[in-house]
Motif scaffolding. Structure first.
Motif, PDB file in Angstrom:
ATOM      1  N   LYS A  21      34.813 -41.597  64.505  1.00  0.00           N
ATOM      2  CA  LYS A  21      35.419 -41.545  65.840  1.00  0.00           C
ATOM      3  C   LYS A  21      35.204 -42.851  66.603  1.00  0.00           C
ATOM      4  O   LYS A  21      36.150 -43.419  67.164  1.00  0.00           O
ATOM      5  CB  LYS A  21      34.797 -40.381  66.617  1.00  0.00           C
ATOM      6  CG  LYS A  21      35.547 -39.965  67.852  1.00  0.00           C
ATOM      7  CD  LYS A  21      35.101 -38.573  68.284  1.00  0.00           C
ATOM      8  CE  LYS A  21      35.957 -38.044  69.412  1.00  0.00           C
ATOM      9  NZ  LYS A  21      35.460 -38.382  70.723  1.00  0.00           N
ATOM     10  N   GLU A  22      33.965 -43.326  66.586  1.00  0.00           N
ATOM     11  CA  GLU A  22      33.657 -44.551  67.340  1.00  0.00           C
ATOM     12  C   GLU A  22      34.464 -45.747  66.840  1.00  0.00           C
ATOM     13  O   GLU A  22      35.038 -46.495  67.624  1.00  0.00           O
ATOM     14  CB  GLU A  22      32.173 -44.889  67.216  1.00  0.00           C
ATOM     15  CG  GLU A  22      31.385 -44.501  68.456  1.00  0.00           C
ATOM     16  CD  GLU A  22      29.899 -44.695  68.232  1.00  0.00           C
ATOM     17  OE1 GLU A  22      29.503 -45.808  67.806  1.00  0.00           O
ATOM     18  OE2 GLU A  22      29.159 -43.717  68.436  1.00  0.00           O
ATOM     19  N   GLU A  63      38.022 -45.549  67.899  1.00  0.00           N
ATOM     20  CA  GLU A  63      38.193 -45.866  69.321  1.00  0.00           C
ATOM     21  C   GLU A  63      38.093 -47.362  69.570  1.00  0.00           C
ATOM     22  O   GLU A  63      38.875 -47.926  70.328  1.00  0.00           O
ATOM     23  CB  GLU A  63      37.194 -45.071  70.162  1.00  0.00           C
ATOM     24  CG  GLU A  63      37.644 -43.619  70.304  1.00  0.00           C
ATOM     25  CD  GLU A  63      36.580 -42.684  70.875  1.00  0.00           C
ATOM     26  OE1 GLU A  63      36.862 -41.480  70.963  1.00  0.00           O
ATOM     27  OE2 GLU A  63      35.467 -43.163  71.208  1.00  0.00           O
ATOM     28  N   GLN A  64      37.137 -47.994  68.866  1.00  0.00           N
ATOM     29  CA  GLN A  64      36.994 -49.443  69.011  1.00  0.00           C
ATOM     30  C   GLN A  64      38.245 -50.190  68.549  1.00  0.00           C
ATOM     31  O   GLN A  64      38.645 -51.182  69.148  1.00  0.00           O
ATOM     32  CB  GLN A  64      35.800 -49.945  68.189  1.00  0.00           C
ATOM     33  CG  GLN A  64      34.479 -49.831  68.935  1.00  0.00           C
ATOM     34  CD  GLN A  64      33.290 -49.977  67.991  1.00  0.00           C
ATOM     35  OE1 GLN A  64      33.431 -50.430  66.856  1.00  0.00           O
ATOM     36  NE2 GLN A  64      32.112 -49.593  68.478  1.00  0.00           N
ATOM     37  N   GLY A  96      41.213 -48.945  68.482  1.00  0.00           N
ATOM     38  CA  GLY A  96      42.413 -48.480  69.193  1.00  0.00           C
ATOM     39  C   GLY A  96      43.384 -47.737  68.287  1.00  0.00           C
ATOM     40  O   GLY A  96      44.595 -47.732  68.514  1.00  0.00           O
ATOM     41  N   THR A 139      44.246 -43.918  66.166  1.00  0.00           N
ATOM     42  CA  THR A 139      43.991 -42.503  66.412  1.00  0.00           C
ATOM     43  C   THR A 139      44.038 -41.682  65.128  1.00  0.00           C
ATOM     44  O   THR A 139      44.724 -42.038  64.163  1.00  0.00           O
ATOM     45  CB  THR A 139      45.042 -41.897  67.375  1.00  0.00           C
ATOM     46  OG1 THR A 139      46.341 -42.190  66.846  1.00  0.00           O
ATOM     47  CG2 THR A 139      44.934 -42.473  68.764  1.00  0.00           C
TER      48      THR A 139
END
Ligand code: NAP
Ligand code: MG
Length: 404
Positions: free
Chosen positions: A234-235, A238-239, A241, A243
């Protein structure tokens, strides 16, 4: 020009027929003049597989696990006709199957797209990569033909002695029954390979099943993907960008058709079988489809999605000129060298992989192409060349790019 130095070898798996001919041309013209190639060579050509009792295939797969990056030429999977043609001792198994079972990976297939070849789906602007789970479900199922009325049950006998039993159906006449399975371990490996590949290629990941209907079986796939994502990726997503997106398979199909492309579509085994042929056809040509096997530990084996192009090889043996497309095989090399450079911290090698691909695009964008592509190209004046001239044209443009 000083040749690019490598530190760790890549595993080189040579193959058969026309692709074996292309393999040597690609190495001689596009790799060896520029890279001081360190490779551990395995000859997976059918004569040598036969001579070594297929040990060479096993050894090459183990080397791929050891070194982490392999590049493979297409190989013949023997059938009865090949037994005679090559005087084989045994009908050896598919090398790809053997390699896959040793590396325990997921196969990602992506089209090489160029501006002059338009996908049949006109809103697709970027490639769509299919990730197909390669274990279980209907491919490892057992089936019964019920000849009369009766009761079908599903029984699980646990090692602990605990038994689970459900009724499948009370038949009032003849019918058919199927039992299939998958394992948490295999689904988890599949999930890791998919998330790793998404991070690697910085693309969104889509996954879809039919868990509204299959509330235990397909739901388990959804749960494992979600668990693995939340805990380990997940991290990073997110870093970067990007999904992770889960939906129902029928919704996924509709969204894929409306999309602009540019993502990875993870599919269960059967869905992947069906959807990958649809995508490769819609994107234009089998000769432009790349394939990479990624293990859950992050080991890579690059190859072309097509086979050994037997029909062209027989013509080649008769001394006829062939215009076989080397693109997917060149991209297997560029992908493997770039990955090696990335793993070993050799930016020149990474750059070389990029430059080689860019030189291929330069060539095609000028309309210089093999026979299979010429009739698909629009908006450029296409000129058909043979394989050797096509590779020579790429080399010219590669030299220019490397000097710049
Ligand atoms: P194929 O080698 O993929 O070729 C099928 C047809 O597709 C060719 O006859 C050719 O059409 C066209 N084609 C494929 N690649 C091309 C390229 N690079 N350039 C131009 N045209 C291309 O499939 P196959 O003939 O069914 O199989 C041949 C052998 O390959 C078999 O022994 C099979 O076991 C093996 N195979 C290996 C792999 C692998 O190692 N991954 C995968 C699939 C098959 P035209 O003749 O119309 O020009
Ligand atoms: Mg299929």
């Amino acid at each position: 020009m000083k040749k690019i130095q490598m530190t760790t070898p890549i595993v080189e798996m040579d193959g058969d027929e026309m692709t074996r001919i292309l393999w040597k041309m690609i190495k001689d013209e596009l790799i060896l003049p520029f890279v001081d190639l360190k490779s551990e060579y395995y000859d997976l050509g059918l004569p040598n597989r036969d001579k070594t009792n297929d040990q060479v295939t096993i050894d090459s797969a183990r080397a791929a696990v050891k070194y982490g990056v392999a590049v493979k030429c297409a190989t013949i999977t023997p059938n009865a006709q090949r037994m005679d043609e090559y005087h084989l001792h045994k009908m050896w198994k598919s090398p790809n199957g053997t390699i896959r079972s040793i590396m325990d990976g997921t196969v990602f297939r992506a089209p090489i797209t160029i501006p002059s070849i338009h996908p049949i789906v006109k809103n697709w602007e970027k490639p769509i990569t299919i990730a197909r789970h390669a274990y279980g479900d209907v491919y490892k199922s057992v089936e019964i033909r019920a000849e009369e009325a009766g009761t079908a049950k599903l029984v699980f006998e646990g090692k602990s002695g605990k038994t689970q039993e459900v009724k499948i159906h009370d038949f009032d006449g003849p019918g058919v029954i199927q039992g299939m399975h998958n394992t948490d371990k295999s689904i988890r490996s599949f999930a890791h390979s998919c998330f790793k590949f998404a991070v690697d290629t910085k693309q969104d990941l889509w996954f879809a099943t039919k868990d509204t209907i299959s509330k235990t079986y397909d739901a388990r796939f959804r749960q494992i993907f979600q668990e693995v994502y939340d805990k380990e990726y997940k991290e990073q997503f997110e870093q970067l960008g990007i999904t992770y997106f889960y939906t129902l398979i029928d919704d996924a199909v509709a969204r894929v058709m409306r999309s602009k492309g540019g993502f990875i579509w993870a599919c269960k085994n059967y869905d992947g079988d069906v959807m990958s042929d649809m995508l490769s056809t819609a994107f234009g040509s089998l000769a432009m489809m790349t394939s990479v096997l990624v293990s859950p530990e992050g080991k890579y084996e690059y190859e072309a999605a097509h086979g050994t192009v037997t029909r062209h090889y027989y013509r080649y043996l008769k001394g006829e000129e062939t215009s076989t497309n080397p693109m997917a095989t060149i991209f297997a090399w560029s992908g493997a060298l770039r990955k090696r450079g990335e793993m070993d911290g050799i930016p020149e090698l990474q750059h070389f992989g990029d430059a080689l691909e860019a030189a291929c695009f330069d060539t095609l964008n000028e309309g210089i192409a093999t026979k299979d592509l010429v009739h698909l190209m629009e908006g450029v004046e296409a000129k058909q060349v043979n394989s050797a001239d096509f590779i020579a044209a790429i080399r010219e443009r590669l030299e220019k790019r490397l000097k710049a």
